[in-house]
Motif scaffolding. Structure first.
Motif, PDB file in Angstrom:
ATOM      1  N   ASP A 167       0.817  -1.217   0.000  1.00  0.00           N
ATOM      2  CA  ASP A 167       0.000   0.000   0.000  1.00  0.00           C
ATOM      3  C   ASP A 167       0.851   1.267   0.000  1.00  0.00           C
ATOM      4  OD1 ASP A 167      -2.499  -1.300   0.014  1.00  0.00           O
ATOM      5  OD2 ASP A 167      -2.316  -1.673   2.174  1.00  0.00           O
ATOM      6  N   LEU A 168       2.131   1.138   0.376  1.00  0.00           N
ATOM      7  CA  LEU A 168       3.028   2.299   0.429  1.00  0.00           C
ATOM      8  C   LEU A 168       4.102   2.235  -0.657  1.00  0.00           C
ATOM      9  CD1 LEU A 168       3.481   2.431   4.300  1.00  0.00           C
ATOM     10  CD2 LEU A 168       2.263   4.126   2.916  1.00  0.00           C
ATOM     11  N   ARG A 169       3.894   1.414  -1.662  1.00  0.00           N
ATOM     12  CA  ARG A 169       4.892   1.228  -2.709  1.00  0.00           C
ATOM     13  C   ARG A 169       5.261   2.538  -3.397  1.00  0.00           C
ATOM     14  NH1 ARG A 169       8.463  -2.381  -2.989  1.00  0.00           N
ATOM     15  NH2 ARG A 169       6.868  -3.940  -2.479  1.00  0.00           N
ATOM     16  N   ALA A 170       4.329   3.482  -3.473  1.00  0.00           N
ATOM     17  CA  ALA A 170       4.598   4.771  -4.133  1.00  0.00           C
ATOM     18  C   ALA A 170       5.673   5.572  -3.409  1.00  0.00           C
ATOM     19  CB  ALA A 170       3.317   5.592  -4.235  1.00  0.00           C
ATOM     20  N   MET A 171       5.974   5.215  -2.151  1.00  0.00           N
ATOM     21  CA  MET A 171       6.961   5.971  -1.373  1.00  0.00           C
ATOM     22  C   MET A 171       8.393   5.501  -1.633  1.00  0.00           C
ATOM     23  SD  MET A 171       5.346   8.258   0.070  1.00  0.00           S
ATOM     24  CE  MET A 171       6.821   8.881   0.867  1.00  0.00           C
ATOM     25  N   GLU A 172       8.566   4.446  -2.411  1.00  0.00           N
ATOM     26  CA  GLU A 172       9.914   3.916  -2.620  1.00  0.00           C
ATOM     27  C   GLU A 172      10.819   4.934  -3.306  1.00  0.00           C
ATOM     28  OE1 GLU A 172      12.174   0.359  -5.083  1.00  0.00           O
ATOM     29  OE2 GLU A 172      10.225  -0.063  -4.146  1.00  0.00           O
ATOM     30  N   MET A 173      10.357   5.576  -4.359  1.00  0.00           N
ATOM     31  CA  MET A 173      11.198   6.532  -5.073  1.00  0.00           C
ATOM     32  C   MET A 173      11.534   7.759  -4.227  1.00  0.00           C
ATOM     33  SD  MET A 173      13.040   6.996  -7.628  1.00  0.00           S
ATOM     34  CE  MET A 173      12.483   5.621  -8.642  1.00  0.00           C
ATOM     35  N   PRO A 174      10.563   8.389  -3.529  1.00  0.00           N
ATOM     36  CA  PRO A 174      10.945   9.507  -2.650  1.00  0.00           C
ATOM     37  C   PRO A 174      11.940   9.091  -1.568  1.00  0.00           C
ATOM     38  CG  PRO A 174       8.577   9.523  -3.041  1.00  0.00           C
ATOM     39  CD  PRO A 174       9.099   8.247  -3.623  1.00  0.00           C
ATOM     40  N   LEU A 175      11.770   7.889  -1.028  1.00  0.00           N
ATOM     41  CA  LEU A 175      12.715   7.419  -0.010  1.00  0.00           C
ATOM     42  C   LEU A 175      14.100   7.204  -0.612  1.00  0.00           C
ATOM     43  CD1 LEU A 175      10.544   4.829   1.965  1.00  0.00           C
ATOM     44  CD2 LEU A 175      11.453   6.996   2.833  1.00  0.00           C
ATOM     45  N   ARG A 176      14.146   6.660  -1.807  1.00  0.00           N
ATOM     46  CA  ARG A 176      15.427   6.443  -2.478  1.00  0.00           C
ATOM     47  C   ARG A 176      16.156   7.771  -2.687  1.00  0.00           C
ATOM     48  NH1 ARG A 176      17.409   2.289  -5.739  1.00  0.00           N
ATOM     49  NH2 ARG A 176      15.404   1.203  -5.535  1.00  0.00           N
ATOM     50  N   GLU A 177      15.419   8.785  -3.148  1.00  0.00           N
ATOM     51  CA  GLU A 177      16.026  10.096  -3.390  1.00  0.00           C
ATOM     52  C   GLU A 177      16.522  10.716  -2.085  1.00  0.00           C
ATOM     53  OE1 GLU A 177      12.971  12.270  -5.335  1.00  0.00           O
ATOM     54  OE2 GLU A 177      13.198  11.230  -7.256  1.00  0.00           O
ATOM     55  N   LEU A 178      15.742  10.565  -1.006  1.00  0.00           N
ATOM     56  CA  LEU A 178      16.135  11.116   0.288  1.00  0.00           C
ATOM     57  C   LEU A 178      17.407  10.455   0.807  1.00  0.00           C
ATOM     58  CD1 LEU A 178      15.442  12.937   2.728  1.00  0.00           C
ATOM     59  CD2 LEU A 178      14.103  11.024   3.639  1.00  0.00           C
ATOM     60  N   LEU A 179      17.477   9.139   0.722  1.00  0.00           N
ATOM     61  CA  LEU A 179      18.652   8.417   1.208  1.00  0.00           C
ATOM     62  C   LEU A 179      19.888   8.732   0.373  1.00  0.00           C
ATOM     63  CD1 LEU A 179      17.046   4.913   1.903  1.00  0.00           C
ATOM     64  CD2 LEU A 179      17.635   6.660   3.581  1.00  0.00           C
ATOM     65  N   ALA A 180      19.705   8.870  -0.939  1.00  0.00           N
ATOM     66  CA  ALA A 180      20.841   9.131  -1.822  1.00  0.00           C
ATOM     67  C   ALA A 180      21.483  10.483  -1.541  1.00  0.00           C
ATOM     68  CB  ALA A 180      20.391   9.053  -3.278  1.00  0.00           C
ATOM     69  N   LYS A 181      20.715  11.431  -0.992  1.00  0.00           N
ATOM     70  CA  LYS A 181      21.268  12.750  -0.673  1.00  0.00           C
ATOM     71  C   LYS A 181      22.176  12.711   0.548  1.00  0.00           C
ATOM     72  CE  LYS A 181      17.397  15.440  -2.558  1.00  0.00           C
ATOM     73  NZ  LYS A 181      16.271  16.351  -2.227  1.00  0.00           N
ATOM     74  N   ARG A 182      21.966  11.731   1.424  1.00  0.00           N
ATOM     75  CA  ARG A 182      22.681  11.715   2.695  1.00  0.00           C
ATOM     76  C   ARG A 182      23.747  10.622   2.783  1.00  0.00           C
ATOM     77  NH1 ARG A 182      19.087  13.614   6.877  1.00  0.00           N
ATOM     78  NH2 ARG A 182      20.715  13.022   8.367  1.00  0.00           N
ATOM     79  N   LEU A 183      23.684   9.627   1.905  1.00  0.00           N
ATOM     80  CA  LEU A 183      24.600   8.492   1.991  1.00  0.00           C
ATOM     81  C   LEU A 183      25.455   8.405   0.736  1.00  0.00           C
ATOM     82  CD1 LEU A 183      22.027   5.863   3.349  1.00  0.00           C
ATOM     83  CD2 LEU A 183      23.522   7.369   4.680  1.00  0.00           C
ATOM     84  N   ASN A 184      26.665   7.868   0.875  1.00  0.00           N
ATOM     85  CA  ASN A 184      27.594   7.768  -0.250  1.00  0.00           C
ATOM     86  C   ASN A 184      27.918   6.338  -0.652  1.00  0.00           C
ATOM     87  OD1 ASN A 184      28.483  10.684  -0.759  1.00  0.00           O
ATOM     88  ND2 ASN A 184      28.793  10.480   1.452  1.00  0.00           N
ATOM     89  N   ARG A 185      28.092   5.463   0.331  1.00  0.00           N
ATOM     90  CA  ARG A 185      28.435   4.069   0.041  1.00  0.00           C
ATOM     91  C   ARG A 185      27.737   3.161   1.038  1.00  0.00           C
ATOM     92  NH1 ARG A 185      34.618   3.091   0.305  1.00  0.00           N
ATOM     93  NH2 ARG A 185      34.038   1.057  -0.532  1.00  0.00           N
TER      94      ARG A 185
END
Length: 288
Positions: free
Chosen positions: A41-59
């Motif tokens: 039911d929350l599958r639509a949140m995967e892309m926003p979460l991916r973008e958020l994590l990519a801004k803060r993490l490197n490896r």
């Protein structure tokens, strides 16, 4: 801040009709690699979460779990989607008619089936801002845990750098005298072996050999690389790949030192240096 690639954090948020839970954990990886386990039911949140994590993490290999556990609102009872339950039962019977050994759905699996409490009217599309706010909180705790681990790893590396400096500083003053004694022994052996050979020829051979076993340049480069390791650690940030390259250079100099060694002091120093370099390399593999 220097961060480890190993970290963990989890938080929950109680809502009117259920509880959100977001969990982050990570292990080592050459690159930034995401694995999402998100409720349907929350599958639509995967892309926003991916973008958020990519801004803060490197490896790192990062696993993100997002679940919603439905509960009844105050004064209200949960209503099971009977039509969906009947459909699951019919499908299960159909599967077992063809595959008798197939295990039936458990009560827990049935209750967690997407849409089983759909009649309760949870607006999952409206949960986007709530999910992102929760994700930011979890990410703050997650990066803090990676930072604490990274600080410990960095201190371990600094301690090994100090040990390497002590080895170099201890062995360097003793090398000229030890090499002089060794070359004098070599000169005497050449005199005995060559007999009537001229002193100039013997001195020339000794001088060539002395040049081959001179390790001053290797010791100097070792010190330079150690200076760079400390500089990178002080600069902080995502420095794992840079430090890994420096370990290769340090190992190269230690190997050259060992291959040129003609005296026990240098051989022992080279062996101890290679051991410390390997210990540092193991720790650096964990750094972002």
């Amino acid at each position: 801040m220097i961060c480890s690639m190993t970290g963990y954090a989890v938080k929950t948020r109680d809502l009117e009709r259920g509880t959100l839970q977001l969990e982050l954990k990570s292990v080592n990886s050459r690159y930034l690699d995401f694995h999402f386990r998100v409720a349907e039911d929350l599958r639509a949140m995967e892309m926003p979460l991916r973008e958020l994590l990519a801004k803060r993490l490197n490896r790192g290999k990062v696993e993100c779990r997002l679940n919603f556990n439905a509960t009844a609102a105050r004064g209200e009872q949960l209503q099971i989607n009977v039509d969906l339950l009947d459909a699951l039962s019919a499908l299960g019977a159909q599967v077992r008619s063809r595959l008798p050994d197939a295990a039936p759905l458990s009560v827990n699996e049935a209750l967690r089936w997407p849409g089983m409490f759909g009649e309760q009217g949870v607006d999952f599309a409206a949960l986007g801002p709530v999910v992102l706010a929760l994700a930011n909180e979890v990410l703050d705790e997650f990066t803090a845990s990676r930072g604490r681990e990274g600080a410990k790893l960095a201190q371990t590396i600094v301690d090994r750098v100090g040990a390497m400096r002590r080895i170099v500083s201890d062995v360097a003053p003793r090398i000229p005298e030890a090499q002089a004694l060794f070359t004098e022994k070599l000169r005497q052996r050449l005199l005995e072996a060559l007999g009537n050979a001229s002193d100039d020829r013997i001195l020339q051979e000794v001088a060539v050999f002395a040049t081959r076993i001179d390790v001053a340049e290797e010791l100097s480069r070792l010190t330079t690389h150690l200076d760079e390791v400390e500089r990178v650690l002080k600069a902080g940030g995502a420095c794992g790949k840079r430090l890994d390259f420096l370990m290769q250079e340090l190992n190269r100099e230690a190997n050259t030192l060992a291959s040129k060694s003609a005296i026990t002091e240098v051989s022992q120093a080279a062996m101890e240096l290679k051991l410390l370099i390997e210990q540092m390399r193991e720790q650096i593999q964990n750094l972002e």
